[in-house]
Scaffold this motif. Sequence first.
Motif, PDB file in Angstrom:
ATOM      1  N   ALA A   1     -44.113 -16.293  32.049  1.00  0.00           N
ATOM      2  CA  ALA A   1     -43.707 -17.626  31.606  1.00  0.00           C
ATOM      3  C   ALA A   1     -43.953 -18.654  32.708  1.00  0.00           C
ATOM      4  CB  ALA A   1     -42.231 -17.615  31.209  1.00  0.00           C
ATOM      5  N   GLY A   2     -43.651 -18.286  33.939  1.00  0.00           N
ATOM      6  CA  GLY A   2     -43.889 -19.192  35.063  1.00  0.00           C
ATOM      7  C   GLY A   2     -45.364 -19.509  35.231  1.00  0.00           C
ATOM      8  N   ARG A   3     -46.212 -18.483  35.056  1.00  0.00           N
ATOM      9  CA  ARG A   3     -47.657 -18.718  35.161  1.00  0.00           C
ATOM     10  C   ARG A   3     -48.140 -19.630  34.029  1.00  0.00           C
ATOM     11  NH1 ARG A   3     -47.435 -13.251  37.096  1.00  0.00           N
ATOM     12  NH2 ARG A   3     -47.558 -12.392  34.979  1.00  0.00           N
ATOM     13  N   ILE A   4     -47.607 -19.439  32.834  1.00  0.00           N
ATOM     14  CA  ILE A   4     -48.004 -20.277  31.698  1.00  0.00           C
ATOM     15  C   ILE A   4     -47.613 -21.730  31.945  1.00  0.00           C
ATOM     16  CG2 ILE A   4     -47.553 -20.760  29.255  1.00  0.00           C
ATOM     17  CD1 ILE A   4     -47.176 -17.706  28.887  1.00  0.00           C
ATOM     18  N   ILE A   5     -46.390 -21.942  32.398  1.00  0.00           N
ATOM     19  CA  ILE A   5     -45.927 -23.312  32.664  1.00  0.00           C
ATOM     20  C   ILE A   5     -46.779 -23.956  33.750  1.00  0.00           C
ATOM     21  CG2 ILE A   5     -44.018 -24.649  33.646  1.00  0.00           C
ATOM     22  CD1 ILE A   5     -42.105 -22.770  32.136  1.00  0.00           C
TER      23      ILE A   5
ATOM     24  N   GLY B   1     -30.089 -18.571  25.503  1.00  0.00           N
ATOM     25  CA  GLY B   1     -30.000 -19.368  26.720  1.00  0.00           C
ATOM     26  C   GLY B   1     -30.909 -18.905  27.838  1.00  0.00           C
ATOM     27  N   GLU B   2     -31.439 -17.691  27.741  1.00  0.00           N
ATOM     28  CA  GLU B   2     -32.308 -17.168  28.796  1.00  0.00           C
ATOM     29  C   GLU B   2     -33.560 -18.024  28.958  1.00  0.00           C
ATOM     30  OE1 GLU B   2     -34.802 -13.105  30.013  1.00  0.00           O
ATOM     31  OE2 GLU B   2     -33.823 -13.255  28.052  1.00  0.00           O
ATOM     32  N   THR B   3     -34.094 -18.516  27.847  1.00  0.00           N
ATOM     33  CA  THR B   3     -35.320 -19.321  27.921  1.00  0.00           C
ATOM     34  C   THR B   3     -35.099 -20.581  28.745  1.00  0.00           C
ATOM     35  OG1 THR B   3     -36.044 -18.492  25.766  1.00  0.00           O
ATOM     36  CG2 THR B   3     -37.070 -20.512  26.567  1.00  0.00           C
ATOM     37  N   GLU B   4     -33.997 -21.277  28.511  1.00  0.00           N
ATOM     38  CA  GLU B   4     -33.718 -22.483  29.302  1.00  0.00           C
ATOM     39  C   GLU B   4     -33.625 -22.142  30.790  1.00  0.00           C
ATOM     40  OE1 GLU B   4     -31.436 -25.719  26.529  1.00  0.00           O
ATOM     41  OE2 GLU B   4     -30.185 -24.172  27.456  1.00  0.00           O
ATOM     42  N   GLU B   5     -33.016 -21.020  31.114  1.00  0.00           N
ATOM     43  CA  GLU B   5     -32.909 -20.631  32.525  1.00  0.00           C
ATOM     44  C   GLU B   5     -34.286 -20.380  33.129  1.00  0.00           C
ATOM     45  OE1 GLU B   5     -30.380 -17.248  32.378  1.00  0.00           O
ATOM     46  OE2 GLU B   5     -28.531 -18.422  32.187  1.00  0.00           O
ATOM     47  N   ILE B   6     -35.153 -19.711  32.367  1.00  0.00           N
ATOM     48  CA  ILE B   6     -36.517 -19.430  32.844  1.00  0.00           C
ATOM     49  C   ILE B   6     -37.279 -20.734  33.062  1.00  0.00           C
ATOM     50  CG2 ILE B   6     -38.752 -18.497  32.112  1.00  0.00           C
ATOM     51  CD1 ILE B   6     -37.211 -16.199  30.777  1.00  0.00           C
ATOM     52  N   VAL B   7     -37.188 -21.645  32.087  1.00  0.00           N
ATOM     53  CA  VAL B   7     -37.884 -22.931  32.200  1.00  0.00           C
ATOM     54  C   VAL B   7     -37.358 -23.715  33.398  1.00  0.00           C
ATOM     55  CG1 VAL B   7     -38.248 -25.171  31.095  1.00  0.00           C
ATOM     56  CG2 VAL B   7     -38.457 -23.069  29.747  1.00  0.00           C
TER      57      VAL B   7
ATOM     58  N   LEU C   1     -39.587 -24.913  36.745  1.00  0.00           N
ATOM     59  CA  LEU C   1     -39.839 -26.340  36.987  1.00  0.00           C
ATOM     60  C   LEU C   1     -39.286 -26.842  38.322  1.00  0.00           C
ATOM     61  CD1 LEU C   1     -39.279 -27.945  33.451  1.00  0.00           C
ATOM     62  CD2 LEU C   1     -41.443 -27.526  34.636  1.00  0.00           C
ATOM     63  N   LYS C   2     -38.694 -25.973  39.090  1.00  0.00           N
ATOM     64  CA  LYS C   2     -38.176 -26.410  40.383  1.00  0.00           C
ATOM     65  C   LYS C   2     -39.310 -26.965  41.239  1.00  0.00           C
ATOM     66  CE  LYS C   2     -34.032 -23.574  40.890  1.00  0.00           C
ATOM     67  NZ  LYS C   2     -33.353 -22.492  41.662  1.00  0.00           N
ATOM     68  N   GLY C   3     -39.101 -28.153  41.745  1.00  0.00           N
ATOM     69  CA  GLY C   3     -40.118 -28.797  42.564  1.00  0.00           C
ATOM     70  C   GLY C   3     -41.109 -29.632  41.781  1.00  0.00           C
ATOM     71  N   ARG C   4     -41.100 -29.530  40.443  1.00  0.00           N
ATOM     72  CA  ARG C   4     -42.026 -30.336  39.640  1.00  0.00           C
ATOM     73  C   ARG C   4     -41.358 -30.865  38.376  1.00  0.00           C
ATOM     74  NH1 ARG C   4     -46.317 -25.355  38.638  1.00  0.00           N
ATOM     75  NH2 ARG C   4     -44.779 -23.755  38.119  1.00  0.00           N
ATOM     76  N   ARG C   5     -40.026 -30.940  38.400  1.00  0.00           N
ATOM     77  CA  ARG C   5     -39.272 -31.441  37.250  1.00  0.00           C
ATOM     78  C   ARG C   5     -39.716 -32.837  36.846  1.00  0.00           C
ATOM     79  NH1 ARG C   5     -37.767 -33.516  33.532  1.00  0.00           N
ATOM     80  NH2 ARG C   5     -35.688 -33.770  32.631  1.00  0.00           N
ATOM     81  N   GLU C   6     -39.972 -33.702  37.818  1.00  0.00           N
ATOM     82  CA  GLU C   6     -40.322 -35.096  37.517  1.00  0.00           C
ATOM     83  C   GLU C   6     -41.701 -35.232  36.881  1.00  0.00           C
ATOM     84  OE1 GLU C   6     -38.193 -37.601  37.804  1.00  0.00           O
ATOM     85  OE2 GLU C   6     -36.719 -36.098  38.436  1.00  0.00           O
ATOM     86  N   TRP C   7     -42.486 -34.156  36.895  1.00  0.00           N
ATOM     87  CA  TRP C   7     -43.840 -34.222  36.342  1.00  0.00           C
ATOM     88  C   TRP C   7     -43.868 -34.033  34.834  1.00  0.00           C
ATOM     89  CZ3 TRP C   7     -47.995 -35.736  39.155  1.00  0.00           C
ATOM     90  CH2 TRP C   7     -47.877 -35.719  40.530  1.00  0.00           C
TER      91      TRP C   7
ATOM     92  N   ARG D   1     -48.138 -16.639  24.557  1.00  0.00           N
ATOM     93  CA  ARG D   1     -47.406 -15.568  25.225  1.00  0.00           C
ATOM     94  C   ARG D   1     -48.070 -15.153  26.531  1.00  0.00           C
ATOM     95  NH1 ARG D   1     -46.961 -14.335  19.747  1.00  0.00           N
ATOM     96  NH2 ARG D   1     -44.834 -14.011  18.999  1.00  0.00           N
ATOM     97  N   SER D   2     -49.231 -15.739  26.822  1.00  0.00           N
ATOM     98  CA  SER D   2     -49.955 -15.407  28.055  1.00  0.00           C
ATOM     99  C   SER D   2     -50.785 -16.613  28.469  1.00  0.00           C
ATOM    100  CB  SER D   2     -50.873 -14.205  27.830  1.00  0.00           C
ATOM    101  OG  SER D   2     -51.901 -14.542  26.906  1.00  0.00           O
ATOM    102  N   VAL D   3     -51.258 -16.593  29.703  1.00  0.00           N
ATOM    103  CA  VAL D   3     -52.120 -17.668  30.188  1.00  0.00           C
ATOM    104  C   VAL D   3     -53.419 -17.687  29.399  1.00  0.00           C
ATOM    105  CG1 VAL D   3     -53.442 -18.515  32.167  1.00  0.00           C
ATOM    106  CG2 VAL D   3     -51.110 -17.659  32.504  1.00  0.00           C
ATOM    107  N   ARG D   4     -53.908 -16.508  29.030  1.00  0.00           N
ATOM    108  CA  ARG D   4     -55.134 -16.447  28.225  1.00  0.00           C
ATOM    109  C   ARG D   4     -54.940 -17.156  26.883  1.00  0.00           C
ATOM    110  NH1 ARG D   4     -56.586 -13.629  24.074  1.00  0.00           N
ATOM    111  NH2 ARG D   4     -54.788 -12.233  24.226  1.00  0.00           N
ATOM    112  N   GLN D   5     -53.829 -16.882  26.209  1.00  0.00           N
ATOM    113  CA  GLN D   5     -53.559 -17.560  24.943  1.00  0.00           C
ATOM    114  C   GLN D   5     -53.386 -19.057  25.142  1.00  0.00           C
ATOM    115  OE1 GLN D   5     -50.236 -15.742  22.946  1.00  0.00           O
ATOM    116  NE2 GLN D   5     -51.431 -13.980  22.251  1.00  0.00           N
TER     117      GLN D   5
END
Length: 336
Positions: free
Chosen positions: A37-41, A61-67, A71-77, A291-295
Amino acid sequence: MDYLNVGRSGLRVSRACLGTMNFGTEHGLAASDEAEAGRIIGAFIDAGGTFIDTADLYHRGETEEIVGRALKGRREWVVLATKGAMPVGTEGRGLSRRHLTRALDASLRRLGTDYIDLYQCHQWDPATPIEETMATLDGFVRAGKVRYLGCSNFTATQIVESQWAAARVGGAPFVSLQPQYSLIQRVIEAEILPVCARHGIGTVVYGTLGGGVLTGRYRPGETPDPDSRMGRLLGMAGADRWARSLLNDRNLAIAEGLVKVAAEVGAAPAEVALAWVAGRPGVTSVLIGPRSVRQLRENLAAFELVLPEEAVARLDDISLRDLDPMDGTLFHLVPR
């Protein structure tokens, strides 16, 4: 990547919106773990994407935690959107002042941020006066916890009632709607899109691949591969009926026509399905759920695809044939 304002607001977003429903491990079904998920974002932001959508309900709620961690360090983007109304764990549900206040604070905590760019009502709540809901949401805006307001899965009547209620309480109106829209689901064209245009509401459409039917992976008379999404859902308690409703003769015939058009324009069926939706009048942004960077990269290719007018006309004709406007599959989450 192109960018548009959401309705008659100053909120500007990318035409592709990254949907995060697949991020998390609570429910399985080939979801993306936190690392992927981090790589996709990261890849989405690097490609010019600025719009990310999630919800408190996703994976409890797990998804919000992952997101939030990604986004740490790039929230404003990014323009960060989430939704409230559904139950999460032992929390309640609905659009009451009590529930929404608790839901928003919980989302802010999980996302690791002090504000949400776009806060959306996940579904209509018949048990709560809409004036209470709109006044509560306006309070969030005035407190600086929320920048803009939206809704998801509202009918045309519910949208109008909400906008009128916002005016009556002197509060902020909705600027966005998140409806289902695809070649197999065009019901919103009759009333919802015209109402959104009238009330200055932008649309962030989801379900554009019809649960995977419009990828061309499923064919009439063939049993879905057991490893495919539909193959896993068939026979699953609570999900079998939903899967079979998508794999009906009409939808599969539309998918067959889509496959032929895609071959003629030299693109994948999924790319053509996404490009068709992105080009529809009234569509602001299109949700993708890789579900992946390829997708992700395959999905993003659709936003560079310009369909010939003849191909668009054929897809319009294929998807409208035998369409009963009362036979649309209304939004509901697959029970987990």
